[in-house]
Write a protein that holds these residues in place. Structure first.
Motif, PDB file in Angstrom:
ATOM      1  N   PRO A   1       0.769  -1.250   0.000  1.00 17.21           N
ATOM      2  CA  PRO A   1       0.000   0.000   0.000  1.00 17.21           C
ATOM      3  C   PRO A   1       0.801   1.302   0.000  1.00 17.21           C
ATOM      4  O   PRO A   1       0.220   2.361  -0.242  1.00 17.21           O
ATOM      5  CB  PRO A   1      -0.777  -0.112   1.313  1.00 17.21           C
ATOM      6  CG  PRO A   1       0.133  -0.837   2.225  1.00 17.21           C
ATOM      7  CD  PRO A   1       0.846  -1.853   1.356  1.00 17.21           C
ATOM      8  N   CYS A   2       2.092   1.273   0.266  1.00 22.71           N
ATOM      9  CA  CYS A   2       2.828   2.512   0.561  1.00 22.71           C
ATOM     10  C   CYS A   2       2.770   3.548  -0.565  1.00 22.71           C
ATOM     11  O   CYS A   2       2.161   4.617  -0.427  1.00 22.71           O
ATOM     12  CB  CYS A   2       4.269   2.180   0.918  1.00 22.71           C
ATOM     13  SG  CYS A   2       4.416   1.198   2.437  1.00 22.71           S
ATOM     14  N   MET A   3       3.400   3.261  -1.698  1.00 20.97           N
ATOM     15  CA  MET A   3       3.453   4.244  -2.774  1.00 20.97           C
ATOM     16  C   MET A   3       2.092   4.487  -3.392  1.00 20.97           C
ATOM     17  O   MET A   3       1.722   5.633  -3.694  1.00 20.97           O
ATOM     18  CB  MET A   3       4.448   3.778  -3.853  1.00 20.97           C
ATOM     19  CG  MET A   3       5.900   3.920  -3.471  1.00 20.97           C
ATOM     20  SD  MET A   3       7.033   3.413  -4.800  1.00 20.97           S
ATOM     21  CE  MET A   3       6.595   4.583  -6.087  1.00 20.97           C
ATOM     22  N   TYR A   4       1.318   3.422  -3.573  1.00 23.94           N
ATOM     23  CA  TYR A   4       0.027   3.572  -4.250  1.00 23.94           C
ATOM     24  C   TYR A   4      -0.899   4.508  -3.498  1.00 23.94           C
ATOM     25  O   TYR A   4      -1.458   5.453  -4.076  1.00 23.94           O
ATOM     26  CB  TYR A   4      -0.650   2.207  -4.432  1.00 23.94           C
ATOM     27  CG  TYR A   4      -2.059   2.352  -4.977  1.00 23.94           C
ATOM     28  CD1 TYR A   4      -2.274   2.639  -6.323  1.00 23.94           C
ATOM     29  CD2 TYR A   4      -3.161   2.256  -4.146  1.00 23.94           C
ATOM     30  CE1 TYR A   4      -3.551   2.815  -6.827  1.00 23.94           C
ATOM     31  CE2 TYR A   4      -4.447   2.429  -4.634  1.00 23.94           C
ATOM     32  CZ  TYR A   4      -4.637   2.706  -5.975  1.00 23.94           C
ATOM     33  OH  TYR A   4      -5.911   2.898  -6.467  1.00 23.94           O
ATOM     34  N   PHE A   5      -1.087   4.282  -2.200  1.00 23.51           N
ATOM     35  CA  PHE A   5      -2.067   5.070  -1.463  1.00 23.51           C
ATOM     36  C   PHE A   5      -1.609   6.501  -1.217  1.00 23.51           C
ATOM     37  O   PHE A   5      -2.427   7.422  -1.185  1.00 23.51           O
ATOM     38  CB  PHE A   5      -2.420   4.380  -0.141  1.00 23.51           C
ATOM     39  CG  PHE A   5      -3.378   3.246  -0.308  1.00 23.51           C
ATOM     40  CD1 PHE A   5      -4.719   3.484  -0.558  1.00 23.51           C
ATOM     41  CD2 PHE A   5      -2.946   1.933  -0.231  1.00 23.51           C
ATOM     42  CE1 PHE A   5      -5.614   2.446  -0.718  1.00 23.51           C
ATOM     43  CE2 PHE A   5      -3.829   0.887  -0.396  1.00 23.51           C
ATOM     44  CZ  PHE A   5      -5.170   1.138  -0.642  1.00 23.51           C
TER      45      PHE A   5
END
Length: 295
Positions: free
Chosen positions: A78-82
């Motif tokens: 989830p880090c970069m996407y969210f």
């Protein structure tokens, strides 16, 4: 065929959960920040999955396994996407963000071909392009608007690429079960987004308001419970399972289902209008999903 059916069911279930999240977040999107929502969402998910772990309902064993590819999964989603999605949606209009994010299946096809050397079939390409067209028709039918924000467009582009790379690296992960991948994603997401939410609250002097938010806002509490358990634990697990069973290309073809579900949920639960163009777009999305998986 059983494996493909199970994978398709997982992908469908995942997108239905994402689509239904619309009715839970509709009333809070203007009153809370994106990082406050993400921080509480992933904290709830992390606490719940650890309760399941303690009660031995799920089993996670990461010790002694190579974490390099798994770390790449967590980095991209989830880090970069969210982070990119939150910034992109904040700086663009609903029309722009929806259309750009609808490109995820197309970019996933390209990433799968270049990195995994898994070329999609002509039927899959046709179905995914039909689904993309249906999403564009549906979104444009709701009203065309433009923010002309370069930073917003760049952030959305990063979100699209990040999700595509997440899908590819889930396919590349070996030696980990779907629940172990999900646990790693929730652990990384919880750590990052809780820190970002706290930092944002401290900088704006609203730390006490952030901490008390779920206890004084029932709509927010319901939203984070649904997103934390439904859209994080269950949907992440279903997405990881789908990718492991039917691959990146097959899973990507279901992305448009979330748009259909959110529209139907808005009509039935929020009494929102349903135009002829939206009806046509919905039909095209469903036909595209069917075409991509017709074999």
């Amino acid at each position: 065929m059983n494996k493909r059916f199970a994978g398709s069911a997982c992908a469908l279930g995942c997108e239905i959960l994402y689509g239904l999240s619309y009715i839970f977040t509709k009333h809070i999107t203007g009153s809370v920040t994106g990082f406050a929502l993400l921080g509480w969402r992933f904290l709830v998910a992390f606490l719940v999955i650890n309760l399941l772990l303690i009660s031995k309902i799920v089993k996670v064993r990461l010790k002694g396994k190579s974490l390099k590819t798994l770390a790449a999964v967590v980095l991209f989603s989830p880090c970069m996407y969210f982070i990119a999605e939150t910034i992109g949606i904040k700086n663009t209009t609903a029309t722009e963000s929806s259309v750009v994010l609808a490109c995820i299946p197309i970019v996933s096809l390209i990433a799968s071909s270049l990195i995994l050397k898994k070329r999609p079939s002509a039927i899959q390409v046709t179905g995914i392009l039909m689904t993309f067209s249906g999403v564009v028709i549906t979104v444009v039918a709701a009203g065309v608007s433009s923010a002309l924000s370069l930073s917003g467009y760049v952030a959305l582009a990063i979100a699209v690429v990040s999700y595509a790379l997440y899908s590819v690296f889930v396919d590349k992960v070996s030696g980990f079960s779907e629940i172990e991948i999900t646990y790693a994603m929730l652990s990384g997401g919880s750590f990052l987004f809780v820190l970002l939410a706290i930092a944002e609250a401290i900088s704006s002097g609203t730390l006490n308001a952030l901490i008390s938010l779920p206890f004084r806002n029932l709509d927010f509490l319901i939203a984070i419970l649904y997103q934390g358990i439904g859209c994080s634990i269950v949907a992440f697990f279903l997405a990881n399972s789908a990718i492991s069973k039917i691959g990146v290309n097959g899973t990507s073809s279901f992305v448009g289902v979330a748009t259909v579900v959110s529209i139907i949920a808005g009509v039935f639960f929020l009494s929102e209008p349903f135009s002829v163009c939206q009806m046509i777009g919905t039909a095209v999305i469903i036909l595209g999903v069917y075409t991509a998986n017709s074999r």
